[in-house]
Every structure is written in structure tokens, then in C-alpha cells.
Design a protein around this motif. Structure first.
Motif, PDB file in Angstrom:
ATOM      1  N   ASN A 150       0.783  -1.107  -0.052  1.00  0.00           N
ATOM      2  CA  ASN A 150       0.009  -0.008   0.013  1.00  0.00           C
ATOM      3  C   ASN A 150       0.805   1.403  -0.009  1.00  0.00           C
ATOM      4  O   ASN A 150       1.178   1.909   1.026  1.00  0.00           O
ATOM      5  CB  ASN A 150      -0.870  -0.158   1.291  1.00  0.00           C
ATOM      6  N   PRO A 151       1.215   2.019  -1.198  1.00  0.00           N
ATOM      7  CA  PRO A 151       1.990   3.092  -1.287  1.00  0.00           C
ATOM      8  C   PRO A 151       1.434   4.223  -0.395  1.00  0.00           C
ATOM      9  O   PRO A 151       2.294   4.999   0.241  1.00  0.00           O
ATOM     10  CB  PRO A 151       1.976   3.581  -2.777  1.00  0.00           C
ATOM     11  N   GLY A 152       0.198   4.372  -0.306  1.00  0.00           N
ATOM     12  CA  GLY A 152      -0.564   5.563   0.283  1.00  0.00           C
ATOM     13  C   GLY A 152      -0.280   5.519   1.822  1.00  0.00           C
ATOM     14  O   GLY A 152       0.216   6.443   2.573  1.00  0.00           O
ATOM     15  N   THR A 153      -0.244   4.164   2.466  1.00  0.00           N
ATOM     16  CA  THR A 153       0.073   4.085   3.815  1.00  0.00           C
ATOM     17  C   THR A 153       1.475   4.286   4.095  1.00  0.00           C
ATOM     18  O   THR A 153       1.885   4.814   5.000  1.00  0.00           O
ATOM     19  CB  THR A 153      -0.079   2.677   4.204  1.00  0.00           C
ATOM     20  N   VAL A 154       2.422   3.753   3.077  1.00  0.00           N
ATOM     21  CA  VAL A 154       3.971   4.184   3.224  1.00  0.00           C
ATOM     22  C   VAL A 154       4.162   5.597   3.387  1.00  0.00           C
ATOM     23  O   VAL A 154       4.984   6.339   4.081  1.00  0.00           O
ATOM     24  CB  VAL A 154       4.657   3.626   2.168  1.00  0.00           C
ATOM     25  N   GLN A 155       3.388   6.192   2.107  1.00  0.00           N
ATOM     26  CA  GLN A 155       3.910   7.717   2.156  1.00  0.00           C
ATOM     27  C   GLN A 155       3.163   8.358   3.487  1.00  0.00           C
ATOM     28  O   GLN A 155       3.947   9.420   3.936  1.00  0.00           O
ATOM     29  CB  GLN A 155       2.931   8.288   1.058  1.00  0.00           C
ATOM     30  N   ALA A 156       2.115   7.942   4.036  1.00  0.00           N
ATOM     31  CA  ALA A 156       1.752   8.633   5.166  1.00  0.00           C
ATOM     32  C   ALA A 156       2.661   8.299   6.622  1.00  0.00           C
ATOM     33  O   ALA A 156       3.031   9.457   7.190  1.00  0.00           O
ATOM     34  CB  ALA A 156       0.490   7.895   5.721  1.00  0.00           C
ATOM     35  N   GLU A 157       3.119   7.447   6.635  1.00  0.00           N
ATOM     36  CA  GLU A 157       4.129   6.854   7.649  1.00  0.00           C
ATOM     37  C   GLU A 157       5.678   7.479   7.292  1.00  0.00           C
ATOM     38  O   GLU A 157       6.082   7.965   8.429  1.00  0.00           O
ATOM     39  CB  GLU A 157       4.525   5.479   7.431  1.00  0.00           C
ATOM     40  N   LEU A 158       5.860   7.804   6.305  1.00  0.00           N
ATOM     41  CA  LEU A 158       7.214   8.644   5.955  1.00  0.00           C
ATOM     42  C   LEU A 158       6.842  10.284   6.046  1.00  0.00           C
ATOM     43  O   LEU A 158       7.966  10.808   6.940  1.00  0.00           O
ATOM     44  CB  LEU A 158       7.542   8.458   4.331  1.00  0.00           C
ATOM     45  N   ALA A 159       5.595  10.653   6.077  1.00  0.00           N
ATOM     46  CA  ALA A 159       5.307  12.093   6.285  1.00  0.00           C
ATOM     47  C   ALA A 159       5.751  12.327   7.866  1.00  0.00           C
ATOM     48  O   ALA A 159       5.855  13.402   8.230  1.00  0.00           O
ATOM     49  CB  ALA A 159       4.112  12.383   5.976  1.00  0.00           C
ATOM     50  N   GLU A 160       5.417  11.036   8.695  1.00  0.00           N
ATOM     51  CA  GLU A 160       5.436  11.213  10.100  1.00  0.00           C
ATOM     52  C   GLU A 160       6.744  11.648  10.557  1.00  0.00           C
ATOM     53  O   GLU A 160       7.231  11.820  11.931  1.00  0.00           O
ATOM     54  CB  GLU A 160       4.713   9.916  10.651  1.00  0.00           C
ATOM     55  N   ILE A 161       7.762  11.083   9.724  1.00  0.00           N
ATOM     56  CA  ILE A 161       9.178  11.058  10.346  1.00  0.00           C
ATOM     57  C   ILE A 161       9.774  12.272   9.697  1.00  0.00           C
ATOM     58  O   ILE A 161      11.215  12.346   9.828  1.00  0.00           O
ATOM     59  CB  ILE A 161       9.837   9.818  10.000  1.00  0.00           C
ATOM     60  N   GLY A 162       9.064  13.272   8.995  1.00  0.00           N
ATOM     61  CA  GLY A 162       9.711  14.335   8.630  1.00  0.00           C
ATOM     62  C   GLY A 162      11.030  14.490   7.691  1.00  0.00           C
ATOM     63  O   GLY A 162      12.041  15.006   8.165  1.00  0.00           O
ATOM     64  N   LEU A 163      11.042  13.715   6.692  1.00  0.00           N
ATOM     65  CA  LEU A 163      12.119  13.469   5.785  1.00  0.00           C
ATOM     66  C   LEU A 163      12.395  14.748   4.993  1.00  0.00           C
ATOM     67  O   LEU A 163      11.649  15.529   4.520  1.00  0.00           O
ATOM     68  CB  LEU A 163      11.968  12.364   4.767  1.00  0.00           C
ATOM     69  N   PRO A 164      13.527  14.925   4.891  1.00  0.00           N
ATOM     70  CA  PRO A 164      14.073  16.137   3.859  1.00  0.00           C
ATOM     71  C   PRO A 164      14.185  16.006   2.392  1.00  0.00           C
ATOM     72  O   PRO A 164      13.732  14.746   2.213  1.00  0.00           O
ATOM     73  CB  PRO A 164      15.354  16.534   4.481  1.00  0.00           C
ATOM     74  N   VAL A 165      13.643  17.025   1.525  1.00  0.00           N
ATOM     75  CA  VAL A 165      13.790  16.661   0.241  1.00  0.00           C
ATOM     76  C   VAL A 165      14.802  15.882  -0.450  1.00  0.00           C
ATOM     77  O   VAL A 165      14.717  14.961  -1.192  1.00  0.00           O
ATOM     78  CB  VAL A 165      13.274  18.229  -0.551  1.00  0.00           C
ATOM     79  N   GLU A 166      15.914  16.208  -0.037  1.00  0.00           N
ATOM     80  CA  GLU A 166      17.125  15.549  -0.273  1.00  0.00           C
ATOM     81  C   GLU A 166      17.672  14.773   0.840  1.00  0.00           C
ATOM     82  O   GLU A 166      17.867  15.074   1.963  1.00  0.00           O
ATOM     83  CB  GLU A 166      18.419  16.429  -0.586  1.00  0.00           C
ATOM     84  N   LEU A 167      17.500  13.363   0.763  1.00  0.00           N
ATOM     85  CA  LEU A 167      17.791  12.430   1.728  1.00  0.00           C
ATOM     86  C   LEU A 167      19.397  12.500   2.029  1.00  0.00           C
ATOM     87  O   LEU A 167      20.207  11.963   1.169  1.00  0.00           O
ATOM     88  CB  LEU A 167      17.413  10.997   1.531  1.00  0.00           C
ATOM     89  N   ASP A 168      19.885  12.786   3.450  1.00  0.00           N
ATOM     90  CA  ASP A 168      20.879  12.506   3.978  1.00  0.00           C
ATOM     91  C   ASP A 168      21.198  11.201   4.498  1.00  0.00           C
ATOM     92  O   ASP A 168      20.119  10.468   4.707  1.00  0.00           O
ATOM     93  CB  ASP A 168      21.550  13.801   4.828  1.00  0.00           C
ATOM     94  N   ASP A 169      22.576  10.966   5.199  1.00  0.00           N
ATOM     95  CA  ASP A 169      22.576   9.565   5.901  1.00  0.00           C
ATOM     96  C   ASP A 169      21.575   9.548   6.828  1.00  0.00           C
ATOM     97  O   ASP A 169      21.101   8.185   7.231  1.00  0.00           O
ATOM     98  CB  ASP A 169      23.921   9.403   6.295  1.00  0.00           C
ATOM     99  N   ASP A 170      21.453  10.607   7.791  1.00  0.00           N
ATOM    100  CA  ASP A 170      20.248  10.514   8.903  1.00  0.00           C
ATOM    101  C   ASP A 170      18.957  10.177   8.368  1.00  0.00           C
ATOM    102  O   ASP A 170      18.287   9.344   9.045  1.00  0.00           O
ATOM    103  CB  ASP A 170      20.381  11.811   9.606  1.00  0.00           C
ATOM    104  N   ALA A 171      18.662  10.745   7.363  1.00  0.00           N
ATOM    105  CA  ALA A 171      16.993  10.493   6.840  1.00  0.00           C
ATOM    106  C   ALA A 171      17.075   8.942   6.381  1.00  0.00           C
ATOM    107  O   ALA A 171      16.198   8.494   6.690  1.00  0.00           O
ATOM    108  CB  ALA A 171      16.905  11.343   5.520  1.00  0.00           C
ATOM    109  N   HIS A 172      18.131   8.365   5.776  1.00  0.00           N
ATOM    110  CA  HIS A 172      18.198   7.105   5.460  1.00  0.00           C
ATOM    111  C   HIS A 172      18.029   6.138   6.467  1.00  0.00           C
ATOM    112  O   HIS A 172      17.342   5.084   6.565  1.00  0.00           O
ATOM    113  CB  HIS A 172      19.507   6.820   4.467  1.00  0.00           C
ATOM    114  N   ARG A 173      18.817   6.523   7.675  1.00  0.00           N
ATOM    115  CA  ARG A 173      18.760   5.734   9.112  1.00  0.00           C
ATOM    116  C   ARG A 173      17.411   5.926   9.644  1.00  0.00           C
ATOM    117  O   ARG A 173      16.862   4.707  10.073  1.00  0.00           O
ATOM    118  CB  ARG A 173      19.771   6.290   9.902  1.00  0.00           C
TER     119      ARG A 173
END
Length: 386
Positions: free
Chosen positions: A170-193
Motif C-alpha cells: 500500500n504506497p499510500g500507507t507508506v507515504q503517510a508513515e514517511l510523512a510522520e518522520i519528517g524527511l528532507p527533500v534531499e535524503l542525507d544519511d540521517d534520513a536514510h537511517r
């Protein structure tokens, strides 16, 4: 007629044996088992044939042994099955294919070979694949995060069959969960972790998750990022190879041969993953002595059985069965009971299919069957075979 693709590792040919068989051939027909490792190995051998001027044909099937009879003017190579003039079994087949291709002067694709070994469940560099990892070192970069074939995280995580989590399929559910962890537009190492932590918690958190689930998540994190390849990471490449081998073998062959098949391969991967994850979310399950079963109307049974064994099965054998297909895996290397008289999951599949006038195949840890009966009949026959 039931057939088994199982063979003892000591019977597997060496790379030198394979190279010698191919070197003076007039025509090579490669018949691969429909999985990611066999597909990658077949691509490596076929590309080598093209390089050194040997005509060839490649096909993928769940029953390579049945297509292994050779004619007068051809050499037949089976990959992941018995029969033919030479059969690549044991090791990851991609390792043997890479070494044979190198002996033939074929300049084999080390990244394709590594993707095959990952699809076989091997950590890059382990199980004799260290040479492939070294050869591909300038095309790989290790980073934090999760292995996906696309840069789109919602797409990659939802359709990955390297993991199973609450959001899988379910891509929509993944998108919602990713939104909750506040990822930057350009993913750095911390975001990947943070993404890796989200995946680990989602895959291992449910009460129904197994202890093995944590080990399986480890295979999907800290990926090798690819440079100038059709897929974003090595693990993602392996995931697509395995899915497309099961879902759309013709596209899989084209991909392994190096043709521009990225778009249709990704479409097949998404479709395959959605159906496989739906089994774990929705199927009726039952627990027997040593066996955990998911019954469903329609599914990519091999991938669903692997995910069931890795992430949900409390028993040493996991089985997914429909009214005409079934697949089983042995979890953590545990197989049949010592007094069963059988030495492999594949043998049990062959025996069960045979009682229903079907066809079975497999190896020590995996098996697949087609039959003309209902799920209850096959389940009964498989339990008896165990």
C-alpha cells in the motif's frame, strides 16, 4: 508426472566444467528455473555466448528438467534444475556462471551476478561471491537506508518483497508513515537511517511477527547503491529479478540479457508484490504440527511462501496453497522430520503432487507444485508426505 529439481551439491559442475561444455558448442539452449538467481546466471551465460559468437536461446520455467532434452546440434544448460548436458545447481548459480563466463573471455556483468546471489539469499561477498563484489566495487556505494529498486521511497517500500510490514502493498500507507518522520527533500544519511528504523519497527513490531523477521530485515537495510544501473540498489535489483522471474518470465529474460526492460519489469514487480503481500494480510491461516499454512484463492505462491516463512510462520515449514498451485519453504534450514523417509521439501512436493496427478519440483528448502485438485486435498497430501 512429478519431477524433482533437487541435486546434491557435490554433483554440481565446476565453472571449468561449464566453460568446457560451452566452448565448442554450435548452439546453446539455456533453460532456467524461474527465480532471480537462475535468471541472472542465465543472462550471464547468454551474454557470454553472444560475446564469443555462439548462437543461443534462453527460457525460464518452473520445471526446467522437463525441457532439458538436447538435440543433435545443441548443448542444453539447465540452471536451477537437473538434466541437460550440464546443470548449474548448488552455490548461487550466478557465481558459477560468472566464473565460467570469465574463463570463456565473456567479460561477465558482476553487478548482475551479485544481484543473482542476493536473490538466492546470499550476502554480497559471502558464499564464494567475494570475487564478484570486488569486480563490482567501482559500481557500488554502501549507504544507510533500505534497499529499493526505485528512488521513490513510497513505491519502493510498498512493493519490496525483501520485507513484509503493515504497510506492505500500500504506497499510500507508506507515504503517510514517511510523512510522520519528517524527511528532507534531499535524503542525507540521517534520513536514510530514519527510514531503516521505520521499516525495522514496522516489520518486527506486530505480535504475529517471528524472531526471524528481524534477521530478514537486516538483509534489506544498509544497501549497496548502484551507479548507472537500471535499478537504484543492488537489493532492489535482486528483488525485481526474482519477482519478474515468477510473474513475467519473458520480461525477466529480456532484463537479464541486458535489454531495456526496466519499465515492464518494475510493473511486473509491483503487481507481484501487491498480490504476495495480500496473502499475508488476508489469507486464511492454519497451524499444524511443524507446518504453518496460508490458503488463498490466487497468489504468487513461491514469493508468498517465502514471506510467510520469513515474517509470520511460527512453525519450521511454511506452505501457501491455492486450488491449483502450492509452494513451501523450510524456515531456518529446518526441514522434514528425521523419520519421514524424505530428505527435502522438494521431495514432499513431488510426492504430494504425484498423488493428485500433478507436477512437483524443488530443493532441500523449497518446493513448488501444480495440480488439479482443491487446496484441502493438496494440504492433506502434503501433510502425509511430511
Amino acid at each position: 508426472m512429478a519431477t524433482s529439481g533437487r541435486t546434491a551439491s557435490e554433483d554440481a559442475p565446476s565453472a571449468t566444467d561449464v566453460a568446457a561444455t560451452l566452448r565448442d558448442s554450435d548452439f546453446v539452449r539455456i533453460v532456467a528455473y524461474a527465480d532471480g538467481d537462475a535468471l541472472a546466471a542465465s543472462g550471464i551465460l547468454a551474454r557470454t555466448c553472444a560475446t564469443i559468437g555462439i548462437p543461443f536461446q534462453v527460457s525460464a520455467t518452473r520445471f526446467p528438467t522437463q525441457h532439458a532434452e538436447s538435440g543433435d546440434d545443441e548443448v542444453v544448460v539447465t540452471v536451477g534444475g537437473m538434466g541437460g548436458d550440464v546443470a548449474l545447481t548448488g552455490r548461487p548459480a550466478s557465481v558459477t556462471a560468472f566464473e565460467a563466463a570469465d574463463e570463456l573471455g565473456g567479460d561477465p556483468d558482476s553487478v548482475l551476478g551479485l544481484a543473482g546471489t542476493v536473490a538466492a539469499g546470499t550476502t554480497p561477498g559471502a558464499n564464494e561471491s567475494a570475487r564478484l563484489l570486488e569486480a563490482a566495487s567501482d559500481r557500488l556505494t554502501r549507504r544507510p537506508g533500505v534497499a529499493t529498486p526505485t528512488e521513490d521511497l513510497a513505491d519502493g517500500l510498498a512493493h519490496s518483497t525483501l520485507i513484509h510490514a503493515g504497510f506492505s502493498g500500500n504506497p499510500g500507507t507508506v507515504q503517510a508513515e514517511l510523512a510522520e518522520i519528517g524527511l528532507p527533500v534531499e535524503l542525507d544519511d540521517d534520513a536514510h537511517r530514519r527510514v531503516a528504523s521505520l521499516v525495522a519497527l514496522s516489520a518486527t513490531g506486530p505480535e504475529s511477527a517471528t524472531q526471524r523477521a528481524g534477521e530478514m530485515v537486516e538483509r534489506a537495510v544498509h544497501p549497496y547503491e548502484l551507479v548507472d544501473e537500471p535499478f537504484a540498489t543492488l537489493g532492489g535489483y535482486a528483488d525485481v529479478l526474482d519477482a519478474v522471474a515468477h510473474e513475467q518470465s519473458g520480461t525477466g529474460v529480456a532484463l537479464a540479457l541486458g535489454h531495456d526492460a526496466r519499465a515492464p519489469a518494475l510493473d511486473a514487480w509491483r503487481n507481484h508484490a501487491e498480490k504476495a503481500h495480500a496473502v499475508l494480510h488476508e489469507a486464511t491461516t492454519g497451524r499444524y504440527d511443524g507446518l504453518f499454512v496460508a490458503r488463498t484463492d490466487d497468489a504468487p505462491v513461491e514469493t508468498a511462501a517465502r514471506l510467510l516463512g520469513d515474517f509470520r510462520s511460527p512453525e519450521p515449514i511454511a506452505l501457501v496453497v491455492t486450488d491449483d498451485e502450492a509452494a513451501a519453504v523450510a524456515v531456518d534450514g529446518r526441514g522434514l522430520k528425521p523419520d519421514s523417509g524424505l530428505s527435502a521439501i522438494g521431495d514432499a512436493m513431488v510426492a504430494a503432487a504425484d498423488t493428485l496427478n500433478g507436477t512437483g519440483t524443488g530443493s532441500a528448502r523449497r518446493g513448488y507444485a501444480r495440480f488439479d485438485a482443491d487446496a484441502k486435498e493438496f494440504l492433506s497430501a502434503f501433510r502425509e508426505a511430511l
